[in-house]
Scaffold this active site. Structure first.
Site, PDB file in Angstrom:
ATOM      1  N   TYR A   1      15.423  30.233   8.835  1.00 34.07           N
ATOM      2  CA  TYR A   1      14.224  30.995   9.565  1.00 34.07           C
ATOM      3  C   TYR A   1      14.191  31.135  11.043  1.00 34.07           C
ATOM      4  O   TYR A   1      14.450  30.108  11.795  1.00 34.07           O
ATOM      5  CB  TYR A   1      12.948  30.311   9.149  1.00 34.07           C
ATOM      6  CG  TYR A   1      12.610  30.416   7.606  1.00 34.07           C
ATOM      7  CD1 TYR A   1      12.447  31.649   7.075  1.00 34.07           C
ATOM      8  CD2 TYR A   1      12.688  29.148   6.727  1.00 34.07           C
ATOM      9  CE1 TYR A   1      12.116  31.876   5.760  1.00 34.07           C
ATOM     10  CE2 TYR A   1      12.139  29.305   5.516  1.00 34.07           C
ATOM     11  CZ  TYR A   1      11.859  30.729   4.817  1.00 34.07           C
ATOM     12  OH  TYR A   1      11.522  30.530   3.525  1.00 34.07           O
TER      13      TYR A   1
ATOM     14  N   LYS B   1       0.716  -1.376   0.094  1.00 33.65           N
ATOM     15  CA  LYS B   1      -0.006  -0.047  -0.009  1.00 33.65           C
ATOM     16  C   LYS B   1       0.981   1.197   0.010  1.00 33.65           C
ATOM     17  O   LYS B   1       2.028   1.193   0.428  1.00 33.65           O
ATOM     18  CB  LYS B   1      -0.793  -0.024   1.232  1.00 33.65           C
ATOM     19  CG  LYS B   1      -0.204  -0.009   2.558  1.00 33.65           C
ATOM     20  CD  LYS B   1      -1.171  -0.698   3.829  1.00 33.65           C
ATOM     21  CE  LYS B   1      -0.387  -0.597   5.023  1.00 33.65           C
ATOM     22  NZ  LYS B   1      -1.037  -1.433   5.996  1.00 33.65           N
TER      23      LYS B   1
HETATM   24  C1  LIG Z   1      -0.357  -2.038   6.556  1.00 39.34           C
HETATM   25  C2  LIG Z   1      -0.809  -3.498   7.220  1.00 39.34           C
HETATM   26  C3  LIG Z   1       0.101  -4.600   7.181  1.00 39.34           C
HETATM   27  C4  LIG Z   1       1.462  -4.622   7.285  1.00 39.34           C
HETATM   28  O1  LIG Z   1       2.033  -4.105   8.513  1.00 39.34           O
HETATM   29  P1  LIG Z   1       3.544  -3.809   8.795  1.00 39.34           P
HETATM   30  O2  LIG Z   1       3.513  -3.394  10.493  1.00 39.34           O
HETATM   31  O3  LIG Z   1       4.080  -2.761   7.816  1.00 39.34           O
HETATM   32  O4  LIG Z   1       4.146  -5.231   8.538  1.00 39.34           O
HETATM   33  C5  LIG Z   1      -0.514  -5.946   7.479  1.00 39.34           C
HETATM   34  N1  LIG Z   1      -1.850  -6.040   7.493  1.00 39.34           N
HETATM   35  C6  LIG Z   1      -2.651  -5.075   7.486  1.00 39.34           C
HETATM   36  C7  LIG Z   1      -4.268  -5.411   7.606  1.00 39.34           C
HETATM   37  C8  LIG Z   1      -2.098  -3.768   7.166  1.00 39.34           C
HETATM   38  O5  LIG Z   1      -3.018  -2.960   7.103  1.00 39.34           O
END
Ligand SMILES: *Cc1c(COP(=O)(O)O)cnc(C)c1O
Length: 351
Positions: free
Chosen positions: A250, A40
């Site tokens: 800044y 994702k």
């Molecule tokens: C993002 C996600 C993962 C992966 O998790 P990590 O902690 O990055 O390994 C696994 N399962 C779900 C449902 C997620 O949303």
């Protein structure tokens, strides 16, 4: 004829061999379960087009995205039915898109179950909430008749505190075992990256690592096993000499107490170098420390070059991005450090 677009002064060197070794290590640590991959958010900011083909060629067959909008980029590299969409169908258009692409909706509620069944049903995944109270059917909904009509491929739940030695882990495990006894499915899946570190009881049939594929390690079982994948670098745009009493950036939050050479580096908060890097962090040039001075601006930050007198304008400096230590130094999570990296970086995979 238009001139060719100049190369960016920011680059992310991606170690695809480390990516392969990390995924294999997680797959191995998953025991008899097979590792999938959470890809994702453009593979946690690294880039879908770089990550997905490498993982596919290493043997990964299950890919998780959050949004329907993310399916197409992944589907350029793997069959649609290897992609699961964690947010599930929110509209009839999503359900139609699922059928057109073959991507599997992860059903998260009775409402989504009804929507999926009413638009024609078919293979799907199912998320049950065992204690994170985010997405997923509640435990008291799993006996609903709608649920028994679903053709569940992967039955899953998600751990809230896998990165800690929390009582919540065994409690979620026990609830998930109960769920797998009540809902029919082809396979089941509980562990994210940190969950893989919790041991074989948590692995079930498929694991869902994300962070650790990309170099993050949040549990001792993973530290030492997982390698850095992402190596950001930025160019020095200008060198200048400060006198004692000159301030930098800044709001003049840094004032030189001596004469020194400083460098203006082409990376700022628009690129994901958030202000929390200002608190004592340092870049590196040929292994020498370049402490950050003053505030991070949108497009640049100033560094102390006292330790690197042979540095020149145009040279590349390294931004230390070993995720566990960068997280400790900045107060940002390892997830944030990856996903904030901006679009101005040229993503390159050295041969
Ligand atoms: C993002 C996600 C993962 C992966 O998790 P990590 O902690 O990055 O390994 C696994 N399962 C779900 C449902 C997620 O949303």
């Amino acid at each position: 004829m238009p001139a060719e677009r100049p190369a960016p002064t920011l680059r992310l060197r991606l170690d695809s061999d480390a990516l392969v070794r990390n995924w294999r290590a997680l797959d191995e640590l998953s025991g008899s379960a097979k590792a999938g991959a959470a890809v994702k958010a453009q593979a946690y900011g690294i880039g879908t087009a770089m990550v997905v083909p490498v993982l596919r060629d290493t043997g990964c067959e299950t890919f998780f995205v959050a949004h329907w909008n993310e399916v197409a980029d992944v589907a350029e590299h793997v069959p649609g039915n290897q992609i699961s969409v964690l947010h599930g169908p929110i509209s009839a258009a999503d359900a139609e898109y699922a059928r057109a692409t073959g991507a599997l909706p992860v059903i998260n509620s009775l409402h989504q179950a009804k929507l999926w069944l009413e638009t024609g049903g078919g293979p799907c995944d199912l998320m049950v909430d065992t204690g994170i109270n985010r997405l997923g059917l509640s435990m008291n909904e799993i006996t609903d008749p709608l649920v028994s009509q679903l053709e569940v491929g992967t039955l899953m739940s998600h751990l809230a505190s896998a990165d800690e030695d929390s009582d919540l882990n065994p409690r979620q495990l026990a609830r998930f075992v109960e769920v797998t006894g009540q809902i029919e499915s082809e396979r089941s899946s509980l562990a994210n990256s940190a969950g893989i570190g919790l041991g074989p009881d948590y692995a079930f049939d498929v694991t869902r690592p994300g962070l650790s594929i990309y170099g993050g390690a949040q549990r001792r079982e993973l530290v030492g096993l997982i390698e850095q994948v992402v190596f950001p670098q930025a160019a020095i745009v200008q060198l200048r000499d400060l006198k004692a009493g000159d301030s930098v950036g800044y709001n003049a939050t840094y004032t030189a107490d001596r004469g020194m050479q400083v460098g203006v580096v082409s990376i700022g908060y628009a690129d994901g170098l958030l202000r929390s890097w200002s608190n004592g962090a340092a870049f590196e040039f040929e292994g020498q420390r370049l402490p950050l001075l003053g505030r991070v601006s949108m497009d640049m930050v100033v560094v102390d070059c006292s330790n690197a007198l042979d540095i020149s304008e145009g040279d590349w400096v390294d931004i230390p991005y070993d995720l566990p230590s960068a997280s400790a130094n900045t107060g940002l999570s390892q997830y944030e450090l990856l996903t904030v990296l901006g679009r101005r970086f040229q993503r390159i995979v050295p041969d």
